[in-house]
Design a protein around this motif. Structure first.
Motif, short mmCIF file in Angstrom:
data_model
loop_
_atom_site.label_atom_id
_atom_site.label_comp_id
_atom_site.label_asym_id
_atom_site.label_seq_id
_atom_site.Cartn_x
_atom_site.Cartn_y
_atom_site.Cartn_z
N GLY A 203 0.75 -1.25 0.00
CA GLY A 203 0.00 0.00 0.00
C GLY A 203 0.78 1.29 0.00
O GLY A 203 0.17 2.37 0.00
N MET A 204 2.12 1.23 -0.06
CA MET A 204 2.88 2.48 -0.08
C MET A 204 2.92 3.07 -1.48
O MET A 204 2.85 2.34 -2.49
N LYS A 205 3.03 4.39 -1.58
CA LYS A 205 3.09 5.09 -2.86
C LYS A 205 4.53 5.48 -3.16
O LYS A 205 5.36 5.60 -2.25
N ARG A 206 4.80 5.67 -4.45
CA ARG A 206 6.17 5.99 -4.86
C ARG A 206 6.67 7.27 -4.20
O ARG A 206 7.85 7.37 -3.84
N GLU A 207 5.79 8.24 -3.98
CA GLU A 207 6.23 9.49 -3.36
C GLU A 207 6.53 9.34 -1.87
O GLU A 207 7.09 10.23 -1.24
N ASP A 208 6.19 8.17 -1.30
CA ASP A 208 6.45 7.94 0.12
C ASP A 208 7.90 7.52 0.39
O ASP A 208 8.33 7.52 1.55
N ILE A 209 8.62 7.11 -0.67
CA ILE A 209 9.97 6.60 -0.48
C ILE A 209 10.94 7.24 -1.47
O ILE A 209 10.53 7.81 -2.49
N GLN A 210 12.22 7.14 -1.16
CA GLN A 210 13.24 7.60 -2.09
C GLN A 210 14.45 6.68 -2.05
O GLN A 210 14.68 5.98 -1.06
N PHE A 211 15.19 6.67 -3.15
CA PHE A 211 16.34 5.79 -3.32
C PHE A 211 17.64 6.56 -3.28
O PHE A 211 17.75 7.64 -3.87
N MET A 212 18.64 5.99 -2.63
CA MET A 212 20.00 6.51 -2.68
C MET A 212 20.88 5.35 -3.17
O MET A 212 21.19 4.42 -2.43
N TYR A 213 21.24 5.40 -4.47
CA TYR A 213 21.95 4.29 -5.09
C TYR A 213 23.44 4.30 -4.77
O TYR A 213 24.10 5.35 -4.83
N PHE A 214 23.98 3.14 -4.47
CA PHE A 214 25.42 3.02 -4.29
C PHE A 214 26.15 3.42 -5.57
O PHE A 214 27.22 4.02 -5.52
N SER A 215 25.57 3.07 -6.72
CA SER A 215 26.21 3.36 -8.00
C SER A 215 26.31 4.85 -8.29
O SER A 215 27.13 5.28 -9.11
N ASP A 216 25.50 5.67 -7.64
CA ASP A 216 25.56 7.13 -7.82
C ASP A 216 26.58 7.77 -6.88
O ASP A 216 26.75 8.99 -6.90
N HIS A 217 27.22 6.95 -6.08
CA HIS A 217 28.20 7.47 -5.11
C HIS A 217 29.54 6.76 -5.22
O HIS A 217 30.17 6.42 -4.23
N GLY A 218 29.96 6.53 -6.47
CA GLY A 218 31.30 6.02 -6.73
C GLY A 218 31.47 4.52 -6.73
O GLY A 218 32.59 4.03 -6.88
N LEU A 219 30.40 3.77 -6.55
CA LEU A 219 30.51 2.31 -6.51
C LEU A 219 29.88 1.72 -7.77
O LEU A 219 28.74 1.27 -7.77
N ASP A 220 30.64 1.75 -8.85
CA ASP A 220 30.15 1.33 -10.17
C ASP A 220 30.30 -0.18 -10.30
O ASP A 220 31.19 -0.69 -10.99
N PHE A 221 29.44 -0.91 -9.62
CA PHE A 221 29.57 -2.35 -9.52
C PHE A 221 28.71 -3.10 -10.54
O PHE A 221 27.62 -2.66 -10.88
N TYR A 222 29.22 -4.26 -10.96
CA TYR A 222 28.32 -5.26 -11.54
C TYR A 222 27.51 -5.83 -10.39
O TYR A 222 27.96 -5.82 -9.23
N SER A 223 26.36 -6.35 -10.71
CA SER A 223 25.54 -6.91 -9.63
C SER A 223 25.30 -8.40 -9.89
O SER A 223 26.25 -9.17 -9.99
N ASN A 224 24.06 -8.81 -10.03
CA ASN A 224 23.76 -10.24 -10.07
C ASN A 224 24.25 -10.94 -11.32
O ASN A 224 24.11 -10.44 -12.43
#
Length: 343
Positions: A203-224
């Motif tokens: 029941g949460m809305k998109r405007e209720d949360i925000q993302f802080m990506y590791f990749s936007d802070h110098g961690l240009d990783f491959y993932s899965n």
């Protein structure tokens, strides 16, 4: 002693009948069992593997797959490291830590899928966490097996974040979203698609949360990507290329028709919410899988230079006992030709 004589016609008929009676079981018995640990519970992010199984791609390679959910990257890698599973769909950055601590048991990466990391700090908008330093003084919920939690030291080093000023609370992976939604914590670590769509479902809305990506802070990783156990390498090395080929076919088909993958998933787990999981899968494809990297190099490819930089970042930030080499973590020898991986 009795002697029996079988004429040519009787012999041919008997042989045909015997072949017909034995062919299906014999073929089934001939398939090599392959246990695959998924990245998370069964959902859109791993539906491609169910599509590969449903379309017979594993069977065509002489494989009989078992696709099991996990509690995250740490859990999945522990499974292949202990040889209880043959493959794990898990984060390459978490694999760096595993290799540093358990080099004799560490699996080998044989196929990349997520070329942009979905690891993020997901926070309640009302907590006003817009920059890494804003986490200080806040309460962060983190499942111990989650890639975001395991890589928090690397994120802190890159962003000058003082982790000692954060109240980190260990939470169960299955309770992460409800813990955040009820405000028991201000933020959680997680993959964007996993956390957001679980929050949306309650029941949460998109405007209720925000993302802080590791990749936007110098961690240009491959993932899965897919990691194969040492035991499977020893005992079934000739089957690895076939397993990779089957899985890549499933992902190629999923890129073309995401809904088909979700339908294959629902046949295994009827409780999956179709609309929600199609949307989750489309998010994953758009944000982690289909991009300039995969369009240029095809599905499955890892750039050794970029992986090497990630290894150095993780090992340095976490003060690992040793720095694994790229060759320890990754091999492209089992990938099919580029023509078969092009999207």
């Amino acid at each position: 002693m009795h002697k029996y004589r079988i004429g040519r016609r009787g012999f041919m008929a008997g042989t045909a009948a015997l072949a017909g009676a034995l062919s299906a079981p014999a073929l089934a018995q001939a398939r090599t069992p392959v246990r695959i640990s998924l990245n998370a519970p069964r959902d859109g992010s791993n539906a491609a593997f169910f599509l590969a199984a449903a379309k017979g791609y594993f069977a065509a390679e002489g494989l009989e797959p078992t696709l099991d959910p996990s509690r995250g990257a740490g859990d999945a890698l522990q499974r292949v490291g202990s040889d209880t599973y043959d493959f794990a769909f898990a984060d390459f950055t978490v694999a760096v830590q595993f290799h540093a601590a358990n080099p004799a048991a560490a699996p080998l990466g044989v196929m990349g899928i997520y070329t942009r990391s979905p690891i993020a700090i997901i926070s309640l908008t009302k907590a006003n966490i817009k920059a890494p330093k804003d986490l200080e003084g806040k309460k962060l919920g983190a499942p111990p097996t989650d890639a975001g939690y395991l890589l928090l030291p690397a994120f802190a080093q890159m962003t000058k974040l003082d982790v000692s000023k954060i109240q980190v609370e260990a939470i169960d992976l299955t309770l992460r979203e409800s813990t955040l939604a009820t405000g028991r914590v201000d933020a959680v670590t997680g993959f964007d698609s996993t956390t957001w769509f679980n929050l949306k479902r309650i029941g949460m809305k998109r405007e209720d949360i925000q993302f802080m990506y590791f990749s936007d802070h110098g961690l240009d990783f491959y993932s899965n990507g897919m990691h194969v156990s040492r035991k499977f390498q020893r005992e079934n090395e000739g089957k690895i290329a076939g397993a990779v080929r089957a899985m890549l076919k499933g992902w190629k088909d999923t890129v073309a028709k995401p809904a088909d993958a979700i339908d294959a998933l629902i046949k295994v787990d009827p409780l999956v919410e179709r609309a929600n999981e199609i949307e989750r899968l489309e998010w994953v494809l758009a944000n982690q899988v289909v991009n300039d990297h995969t369009k240029q190099y095809g599905l499955g490819t890892i750039d050794p230079g970029r992986l090497g930089r990630s290894i150095e970042q993780v090992a340095g930030a976490m003060k690992l006992p040793r720095v694994p080499t790229v060759a320890e973590l990754w091999s492209d020898k089992y990938l099919p030709p580029m023509a078969d991986r092009k999207i």
